[in-house]
Motif scaffolding. Structure first.
Motif, PDB file in Angstrom:
ATOM      1  N   UNK A 286       0.812  -1.213   0.000  1.00 15.60           N
ATOM      2  CA  UNK A 286       0.000   0.000   0.000  1.00 15.60           C
ATOM      3  C   UNK A 286       0.848   1.268   0.000  1.00 15.60           C
ATOM      4  N   UNK A 287       2.105   1.161   0.363  1.00 11.66           N
ATOM      5  CA  UNK A 287       2.928   2.353   0.551  1.00 11.66           C
ATOM      6  C   UNK A 287       3.472   2.891  -0.773  1.00 11.66           C
ATOM      7  N   UNK A 288       3.541   4.201  -0.851  1.00  7.77           N
ATOM      8  CA  UNK A 288       4.213   4.861  -1.975  1.00  7.77           C
ATOM      9  C   UNK A 288       5.399   5.679  -1.478  1.00  7.77           C
ATOM     10  N   UNK A 289       5.725   5.546  -0.177  1.00  5.80           N
ATOM     11  CA  UNK A 289       6.845   6.279   0.422  1.00  5.80           C
ATOM     12  C   UNK A 289       8.138   5.532   0.181  1.00  5.80           C
ATOM     13  N   UNK A 290       9.129   6.209  -0.371  1.00  5.47           N
ATOM     14  CA  UNK A 290      10.417   5.576  -0.641  1.00  5.47           C
ATOM     15  C   UNK A 290      11.213   5.496   0.658  1.00  5.47           C
ATOM     16  N   UNK A 291      11.397   4.290   1.163  1.00  7.97           N
ATOM     17  CA  UNK A 291      12.160   4.051   2.395  1.00  7.97           C
ATOM     18  C   UNK A 291      12.917   2.741   2.214  1.00  7.97           C
ATOM     19  N   UNK A 292      14.120   2.785   1.627  1.00  8.23           N
ATOM     20  CA  UNK A 292      14.857   1.548   1.318  1.00  8.23           C
ATOM     21  C   UNK A 292      15.310   0.829   2.588  1.00  8.23           C
ATOM     22  N   UNK A 293      15.145  -0.474   2.603  1.00 11.43           N
ATOM     23  CA  UNK A 293      15.637  -1.278   3.719  1.00 11.43           C
ATOM     24  C   UNK A 293      15.780  -2.732   3.300  1.00 11.43           C
ATOM     25  N   UNK A 294      16.546  -3.451   4.073  1.00 10.36           N
ATOM     26  CA  UNK A 294      16.681  -4.892   3.923  1.00 10.36           C
ATOM     27  C   UNK A 294      16.391  -5.557   5.254  1.00 10.36           C
ATOM     28  N   UNK A 295      15.778  -6.737   5.195  1.00 10.91           N
ATOM     29  CA  UNK A 295      15.486  -7.517   6.400  1.00 10.91           C
ATOM     30  C   UNK A 295      16.409  -8.728   6.392  1.00 10.91           C
ATOM     31  N   UNK A 296      17.180  -8.894   7.457  1.00  8.62           N
ATOM     32  CA  UNK A 296      18.129 -10.006   7.558  1.00  8.62           C
ATOM     33  C   UNK A 296      17.805 -10.824   8.797  1.00  8.62           C
ATOM     34  N   UNK A 297      17.741 -12.126   8.641  1.00  8.04           N
ATOM     35  CA  UNK A 297      17.533 -13.016   9.783  1.00  8.04           C
ATOM     36  C   UNK A 297      18.576 -14.122   9.740  1.00  8.04           C
ATOM     37  N   UNK A 298      18.934 -14.610  10.914  1.00  5.54           N
ATOM     38  CA  UNK A 298      19.830 -15.757  10.971  1.00  5.54           C
ATOM     39  C   UNK A 298      19.560 -16.550  12.238  1.00  5.54           C
ATOM     40  N   UNK A 299      20.267 -17.665  12.387  1.00  4.01           N
ATOM     41  CA  UNK A 299      20.066 -18.536  13.537  1.00  4.01           C
ATOM     42  C   UNK A 299      20.927 -19.775  13.403  1.00  4.01           C
ATOM     43  N   UNK A 300      20.757 -20.732  14.307  1.00  5.04           N
ATOM     44  CA  UNK A 300      21.571 -21.948  14.278  1.00  5.04           C
ATOM     45  C   UNK A 300      21.242 -22.886  13.120  1.00  5.04           C
ATOM     46  N   UNK A 301      20.221 -22.561  12.331  1.00 10.16           N
ATOM     47  CA  UNK A 301      19.933 -23.360  11.140  1.00 10.16           C
ATOM     48  C   UNK A 301      20.682 -22.832   9.923  1.00 10.16           C
ATOM     49  N   UNK A 302      21.589 -21.861  10.141  1.00 10.20           N
ATOM     50  CA  UNK A 302      22.462 -21.382   9.070  1.00 10.20           C
ATOM     51  C   UNK A 302      23.911 -21.599   9.491  1.00 10.20           C
ATOM     52  N   UNK A 303      24.804 -21.630   8.541  1.00 13.89           N
ATOM     53  CA  UNK A 303      26.224 -21.843   8.835  1.00 13.89           C
ATOM     54  C   UNK A 303      27.002 -20.537   8.826  1.00 13.89           C
ATOM     55  N   UNK A 304      26.309 -19.412   8.640  1.00 16.80           N
ATOM     56  CA  UNK A 304      26.971 -18.112   8.583  1.00 16.80           C
ATOM     57  C   UNK A 304      26.394 -17.186   9.649  1.00 16.80           C
ATOM     58  N   UNK A 305      27.177 -16.186  10.029  1.00 15.50           N
ATOM     59  CA  UNK A 305      26.740 -15.191  11.007  1.00 15.50           C
ATOM     60  C   UNK A 305      26.234 -13.958  10.252  1.00 15.50           C
ATOM     61  N   UNK A 306      25.054 -14.084   9.666  1.00 15.23           N
ATOM     62  CA  UNK A 306      24.571 -13.075   8.732  1.00 15.23           C
ATOM     63  C   UNK A 306      24.456 -11.692   9.364  1.00 15.23           C
ATOM     64  N   UNK A 307      23.780 -11.612  10.489  1.00 14.01           N
ATOM     65  CA  UNK A 307      23.540 -10.301  11.092  1.00 14.01           C
ATOM     66  C   UNK A 307      24.832  -9.718  11.659  1.00 14.01           C
ATOM     67  N   UNK A 308      25.610 -10.525  12.353  1.00 16.79           N
ATOM     68  CA  UNK A 308      26.863 -10.010  12.922  1.00 16.79           C
ATOM     69  C   UNK A 308      27.779  -9.459  11.843  1.00 16.79           C
ATOM     70  N   UNK A 309      27.929 -10.165  10.747  1.00 17.90           N
ATOM     71  CA  UNK A 309      28.829  -9.702   9.694  1.00 17.90           C
ATOM     72  C   UNK A 309      28.276  -8.461   9.000  1.00 17.90           C
ATOM     73  N   UNK A 310      26.964  -8.321   8.956  1.00 23.23           N
ATOM     74  CA  UNK A 310      26.390  -7.077   8.423  1.00 23.23           C
ATOM     75  C   UNK A 310      26.677  -5.922   9.372  1.00 23.23           C
ATOM     76  N   UNK A 311      26.626  -6.168  10.689  1.00 26.57           N
ATOM     77  CA  UNK A 311      27.047  -5.158  11.659  1.00 26.57           C
ATOM     78  C   UNK A 311      28.493  -4.729  11.385  1.00 26.57           C
ATOM     79  N   UNK A 312      29.353  -5.712  11.198  1.00 22.07           N
ATOM     80  CA  UNK A 312      30.772  -5.426  10.956  1.00 22.07           C
ATOM     81  C   UNK A 312      30.939  -4.605   9.685  1.00 22.07           C
TER      82      UNK A 312
END
Length: 470
Positions: A286-312
């Motif tokens: 419904x939105x027409x407002x330009x607000x760029x973002x990405x949603x990142x999730x991770x957990x023990x079912x992945x082999x990478x530290x997705x959120x931590x490395x994005x912080x870095x």
């Protein structure tokens, strides 16, 4: 007793071989495990069983990946600076997280405003309400939520609720009896169950997700309880951060919720049901407002530290300022060294932590890092209350808000989710709140370390070592 000691030593030897030749551990973490297994084999074996981080297999519901690809949202050209473009590409390539462009947002710094809006949105739901929380208290706020959900389920709205069994340790399943009787579906995430090595119970779902009618989404740091409204005298004032989204990014929250739902539900027919109801699970934006973002999730079912490395990656991109709010500051060596490099490079780094401790062990581990931060010319502030906000702001132009603490558990063990936001309007709201919070803070100076007792110093050293394993 001698036989038990012999058995524990044999098991310890086996575990040491596994750690050295099979598990790829950081040297410091490997050494901590080896010391524990060599000198305290019975305790070491038990702690390994409880806390070793073993990747969990992904469960059913993989068809949702195809749905995500089919419903990628609206495409549009958008102009982003080089810093943000680099972070976007990193998340796309490393985390498979796409850029969502259009969303309206509301930023909440306190529980009262968040709950008022959330309950209003729930009351207006027409088709589906999906909720996932780490903590749901049996208190005034919790009862109001359950009552609203029960009423909506009785009206024929699909209600699905997931709560973490560890976070909700004091919350009984029968607390949700009225909701289930009205047709709502309620699931515990990872109730205590032994596995061959390790415990599912150690892997907690720390995410806070709400999706209503596939159009409105919530994520952030707030659970359901009176303390989030500063109604608990022990943790008052309580400061936090949460987001309400309407637009493209809600698809990502819905996708994440449904994947987590498939980890806890046993109904195979639900796969066909979900496929038949995609239009209201993934509603038109419904939105027409330009607000760029990405949603990142991770957990023990992945082999990478997705959120931590994005912080870095965010910290590496900083030129002027880094502002961090976190209830717990227990970083690994990569995060800490990256933060120190930024400070030594002339970036103004500010870290805000609470004055009030909710867990003594965690708090003492956090304070053990203060001396090291100050030696790198990083300003450390004590918020006079309980600070539960989980925010990193870079150069006042991009930020991240979500469920992830800066600690080993969030980085390695818990299921987490964060929004990485490339919109100056929303980021400025976070910056403004950070500046307001500074007015209620104490700046740590040399006297803090000088006045520490010998016992506190001892606690910090012991807890910091143990924190590497938990």
């Amino acid at each position: 007793m001698a036989i038990l000691m012999f058995i524990s030593r044999v098991i310890s030897l086996f575990l040491m071989v596994v750690l050295i030749f099979y598990k790829r551990k950081e040297p410091a973490l490997l050494m901590a495990w080896l010391l524990l297994l060599v000198f305290l084999p019975p305790i070491g074996c038990v702690m390994y069983l409880l806390f070793e981080r073993t990747p969990l297999p992904r469960k059913a519901g993989l068809f949702l990946n195809d749905i995500k690809d089919e419903r990628r949202g609206r495409q549009a050209s958008v102009s982003l600076n080089d810093k943000i473009t680099s972070l976007v590409h990193f998340n796309e390539n490393y985390n498979s997280s796409r850029l969502y462009l259009y969303q309206d947002f509301m930023y909440f710094a306190d529980g009262k405003s968040k709950y008022q809006q959330l309950f209003k949105d729930i009351e207006g739901a027409k088709q589906s309400i999906h909720l996932q929380y780490f903590i749901i208290r049996e208190d005034e706020v919790g009862r109001q939520l359950v009552q609203l959900l029960t009423e909506k389920a009785a009206q024929g709205v699909e209600v699905r609720l997931i709560f973490d069994s560890a976070g909700c340790f004091g919350t009984r399943l029968k607390y949700f009896a009225s909701l289930m009787e009205a047709g709502g579906q309620v699931y515990q995430f990872h109730p205590p169950t032994f596995r061959l090595i390790g415990l599912n119970y150690n892997y907690r779902n720390h995410r806070k997700i709400v999706v209503i009618d596939g159009r409105i989404g919530y994520l952030g740091g707030m659970n359901i309880g009176n303390e989030y409204m500063s109604l608990d005298p022990k943790f008052s004032p309580w400061r936090d951060a949460h987001l309400r989204l309407v637009g493209d990014a809600v698809w990502e929250l819905q996708h994440r919720f449904l994947k987590d739902y498939y980890m806890v539900c046993d109904h195979q027919e639900d796969e066909r049901y979900i496929k038949d109801h995609l239009n209201h699970y993934f509603a038109s934006p419904l939105s027409t407002t330009l607000c760029p973002m990405q949603i990142v999730s991770d957990g023990p079912d992945t082999t990478t530290d997705d959120i931590k490395l994005t912080f870095v990656k965010m910290i590496q991109s900083a030129v002027h300022t880094i502002q961090i709010q976190t209830p717990y500051f227990i970083p690994d060596s990569l995060f800490l060294e990256t933060l120190k490099i930024a400070a030594y490079s002339g970036v103004k780094v500010e870290v805000m932590i609470p004055t009030i401790a909710d867990h003594h062990y965690v708090y003492r581990t956090t304070t053990s890092f203060i001396k090291e931060l100050r030696e790198a010319n990083i300003d450390v502030y004590f918020y006079k209350g309980f600070l539960h906000s989980k925010i990193i702001i870079i150069d006042e132009e991009l930020c991240t808000i979500g469920s992830t603490n800066i600690d080993q558990r969030s980085f390695k063990i818990n299921y987490e989710i964060n929004a990485f936001i490339y919109d100056k309007t929303l980021t400025r709201q976070a910056v403004h709140q950070f500046q307001l919070d500074l007015e209620n803070c104490l700046l740590v100076d040399d006297s803090y370390e000088q006045n520490k007792s010998a016992w506190i110093r001892f606690e910090e050293k012991v807890y910091r070592l143990v924190s590497m394993l938990l």
